[in-house]
Design a protein around this motif. Structure first.
Motif, PDB file in Angstrom:
ATOM      1  N   CYS A  30       0.843  -1.191   0.000  1.00  0.00           N
ATOM      2  CA  CYS A  30       0.000   0.000   0.000  1.00  0.00           C
ATOM      3  C   CYS A  30       0.884   1.249   0.000  1.00  0.00           C
ATOM      4  O   CYS A  30       2.029   1.225   0.448  1.00  0.00           O
ATOM      5  N   SER A  31       0.324   2.350  -0.511  1.00  0.00           N
ATOM      6  CA  SER A  31       1.032   3.622  -0.515  1.00  0.00           C
ATOM      7  C   SER A  31       1.447   4.024   0.892  1.00  0.00           C
ATOM      8  O   SER A  31       0.728   3.782   1.869  1.00  0.00           O
ATOM      9  N   GLY A  32       2.627   4.669   0.988  1.00  0.00           N
ATOM     10  CA  GLY A  32       3.093   5.141   2.282  1.00  0.00           C
ATOM     11  C   GLY A  32       2.195   6.204   2.878  1.00  0.00           C
ATOM     12  O   GLY A  32       2.250   6.462   4.086  1.00  0.00           O
ATOM     13  N   GLY A  33       1.347   6.857   2.071  1.00  0.00           N
ATOM     14  CA  GLY A  33       0.462   7.891   2.575  1.00  0.00           C
ATOM     15  C   GLY A  33      -0.897   7.386   3.005  1.00  0.00           C
ATOM     16  O   GLY A  33      -1.750   8.169   3.404  1.00  0.00           O
ATOM     17  N   CYS A  34      -1.143   6.086   2.921  1.00  0.00           N
ATOM     18  CA  CYS A  34      -2.453   5.541   3.284  1.00  0.00           C
ATOM     19  C   CYS A  34      -2.672   5.599   4.794  1.00  0.00           C
ATOM     20  O   CYS A  34      -1.825   5.180   5.580  1.00  0.00           O
ATOM     21  N   CYS A  86      -5.104   8.362  -4.286  1.00  0.00           N
ATOM     22  CA  CYS A  86      -4.320   7.410  -5.102  1.00  0.00           C
ATOM     23  C   CYS A  86      -5.218   6.488  -5.922  1.00  0.00           C
ATOM     24  O   CYS A  86      -4.848   5.352  -6.235  1.00  0.00           O
ATOM     25  N   SER A  87      -6.409   6.963  -6.285  1.00  0.00           N
ATOM     26  CA  SER A  87      -7.353   6.108  -7.008  1.00  0.00           C
ATOM     27  C   SER A  87      -7.264   6.279  -8.516  1.00  0.00           C
ATOM     28  O   SER A  87      -7.824   5.478  -9.261  1.00  0.00           O
ATOM     29  N   LYS A  88      -6.561   7.335  -8.979  1.00  0.00           N
ATOM     30  CA  LYS A  88      -6.460   7.579 -10.417  1.00  0.00           C
ATOM     31  C   LYS A  88      -5.224   6.882 -10.977  1.00  0.00           C
ATOM     32  O   LYS A  88      -4.206   6.734 -10.291  1.00  0.00           O
ATOM     33  N   ILE A  89      -5.325   6.447 -12.221  1.00  0.00           N
ATOM     34  CA  ILE A  89      -4.261   5.659 -12.850  1.00  0.00           C
ATOM     35  C   ILE A  89      -3.466   6.519 -13.824  1.00  0.00           C
ATOM     36  O   ILE A  89      -4.044   7.217 -14.659  1.00  0.00           O
ATOM     37  N   CYS A  90      -2.133   6.484 -13.703  1.00  0.00           N
ATOM     38  CA  CYS A  90      -1.283   7.191 -14.663  1.00  0.00           C
ATOM     39  C   CYS A  90      -1.551   6.659 -16.068  1.00  0.00           C
ATOM     40  O   CYS A  90      -1.840   5.472 -16.254  1.00  0.00           O
ATOM     41  N   ARG A  91      -1.451   7.520 -17.071  1.00  0.00           N
ATOM     42  CA  ARG A  91      -1.705   7.107 -18.443  1.00  0.00           C
ATOM     43  C   ARG A  91      -0.626   6.148 -18.933  1.00  0.00           C
ATOM     44  O   ARG A  91       0.523   6.167 -18.473  1.00  0.00           O
ATOM     45  N   ARG A  92      -1.019   5.301 -19.890  1.00  0.00           N
ATOM     46  CA  ARG A  92      -0.100   4.266 -20.365  1.00  0.00           C
ATOM     47  C   ARG A  92       1.137   4.837 -21.044  1.00  0.00           C
ATOM     48  O   ARG A  92       2.158   4.168 -21.147  1.00  0.00           O
ATOM     49  N   GLY A  93       1.051   6.093 -21.485  1.00  0.00           N
ATOM     50  CA  GLY A  93       2.194   6.698 -22.146  1.00  0.00           C
ATOM     51  C   GLY A  93       3.242   7.249 -21.199  1.00  0.00           C
ATOM     52  O   GLY A  93       4.295   7.736 -21.637  1.00  0.00           O
ATOM     53  N   GLY A 148      -5.449  -0.969  -4.467  1.00  0.00           N
ATOM     54  CA  GLY A 148      -4.486  -0.187  -3.688  1.00  0.00           C
ATOM     55  C   GLY A 148      -4.927   1.223  -3.335  1.00  0.00           C
ATOM     56  O   GLY A 148      -4.175   1.959  -2.694  1.00  0.00           O
ATOM     57  N   SER A 149      -6.127   1.648  -3.751  1.00  0.00           N
ATOM     58  CA  SER A 149      -6.596   2.994  -3.398  1.00  0.00           C
ATOM     59  C   SER A 149      -6.878   3.051  -1.890  1.00  0.00           C
ATOM     60  O   SER A 149      -7.126   2.024  -1.252  1.00  0.00           O
ATOM     61  N   CYS A 150      -6.841   4.271  -1.322  1.00  0.00           N
ATOM     62  CA  CYS A 150      -6.970   4.362   0.124  1.00  0.00           C
ATOM     63  C   CYS A 150      -7.387   5.763   0.563  1.00  0.00           C
ATOM     64  O   CYS A 150      -7.407   6.704  -0.229  1.00  0.00           O
ATOM     65  N   ILE A 151      -7.713   5.889   1.848  1.00  0.00           N
ATOM     66  CA  ILE A 151      -7.908   7.189   2.480  1.00  0.00           C
ATOM     67  C   ILE A 151      -6.540   7.680   2.916  1.00  0.00           C
ATOM     68  O   ILE A 151      -5.768   6.939   3.524  1.00  0.00           O
ATOM     69  N   CYS A 152      -6.230   8.931   2.581  1.00  0.00           N
ATOM     70  CA  CYS A 152      -4.871   9.413   2.812  1.00  0.00           C
ATOM     71  C   CYS A 152      -4.731  10.124   4.144  1.00  0.00           C
ATOM     72  O   CYS A 152      -5.651  10.752   4.639  1.00  0.00           O
ATOM     73  N   SER A 153      -3.540  10.041   4.687  1.00  0.00           N
ATOM     74  CA  SER A 153      -3.215  10.827   5.864  1.00  0.00           C
ATOM     75  C   SER A 153      -2.674  12.168   5.395  1.00  0.00           C
ATOM     76  O   SER A 153      -1.770  12.223   4.581  1.00  0.00           O
ATOM     77  N   GLY A 154      -3.269  13.276   5.873  1.00  0.00           N
ATOM     78  CA  GLY A 154      -2.876  14.583   5.391  1.00  0.00           C
ATOM     79  C   GLY A 154      -3.726  14.999   4.204  1.00  0.00           C
ATOM     80  O   GLY A 154      -4.628  14.290   3.761  1.00  0.00           O
ATOM     81  N   GLN A 155      -3.431  16.145   3.627  1.00  0.00           N
ATOM     82  CA  GLN A 155      -4.219  16.666   2.513  1.00  0.00           C
ATOM     83  C   GLN A 155      -4.031  15.830   1.260  1.00  0.00           C
ATOM     84  O   GLN A 155      -4.935  15.663   0.469  1.00  0.00           O
TER      85      GLN A 155
END
Length: 213
Positions: A128-132, A163-170, A142-149
């Protein structure tokens, strides 16, 4: 007429029925398992608790002796007919009659149906992301509620406040800014988020070249 696959070699009559069957098959066309067997090749053994040693050919479930299957086939459980499947987190894919089991690494819960804190994905092998917040994230993506803004560290390939949005394939190395998704582009891609092909290119990963554009 071509013999069925279950007929040994070419041992069949003109109507397609078999002269003899391969091991563990039965029936005029050898399309059924003998009693006590199930599976694609009739190679698996029915549970010892199955009434008459007979079980369903597709999954091995059955009617049980004395209203309870003493031993279900590997990977199955259930007090009535072994109709339920052990969770993938069970070590050795085996579980007790109530579904409880010993867990593989990174799995938890009495039936090993959840990942331990900080893990997600197939085999609970992804971090999981370090910010979760609470070090927990969605088991599937792997999406989560974040700590902080903002999530300070989204997993590779993700961005956004949760962290719920996916980087584009390019995006180069599948990595982008966690705030807005902007990234450096792979070959033949362009745009802030590398979601457009350069002139003269099209298709998956912009690998196709325009011929008459």
């Amino acid at each position: 007429m071509k013999c069925l696959a279950q007929c040994p070699a070419t041992a069949c009559y003109n109507n397609g029925t078999c002269v003899t069957c391969k091991q563990n098959f039965t029936g005029s066309k050898c399309d059924s398992c003998v009693d006590g067997r199930y599976g694609a090749n009739c190679s698996l053994q029915c549970s010892d608790g199955c009434e008459g040693s007979i079980c369903q050919s597709s999954g091995g479930s059955c009617n049980c002796k004395r209203d309870k299957c003493a031993v279900c086939v590997e990977g199955r459980y259930g007090e009535n007919n072994c109709e339920q499947t052990c969770f993938s987190g069970c070590n050795g894919k085996t579980c007790n009659s109530n579904g409880t089991c010993t867990c593989k690494p990174y799995y938890t819960g009495s039936t090993c149906d959840s990942c331990v804190n900080g893990k997600y994905g197939e085999n609970c092998s992804l971090q999981c992301s370090g910010g979760c917040e609470w070090n927990t994230c969605n088991l599937s993506d792997g999406s989560c509620i974040c700590s902080g803004q903002h999530c300070e560290h989204c997993i590779t390939g993700r961005y956004g406040d949760d962290c719920s949005k996916i980087c584009r394939r390019g995006c180069l190395e599948n990595n982008c800014s966690f705030t807005d998704g902007k990234c450096d582009c792979k070959d033949f891609h362009t745009g802030d988020r590398c979601d457009v092909c350069v002139d003269g290119r099209y298709g998956d990963n912009c690998l196709n070249r325009c011929e008459f554009c």
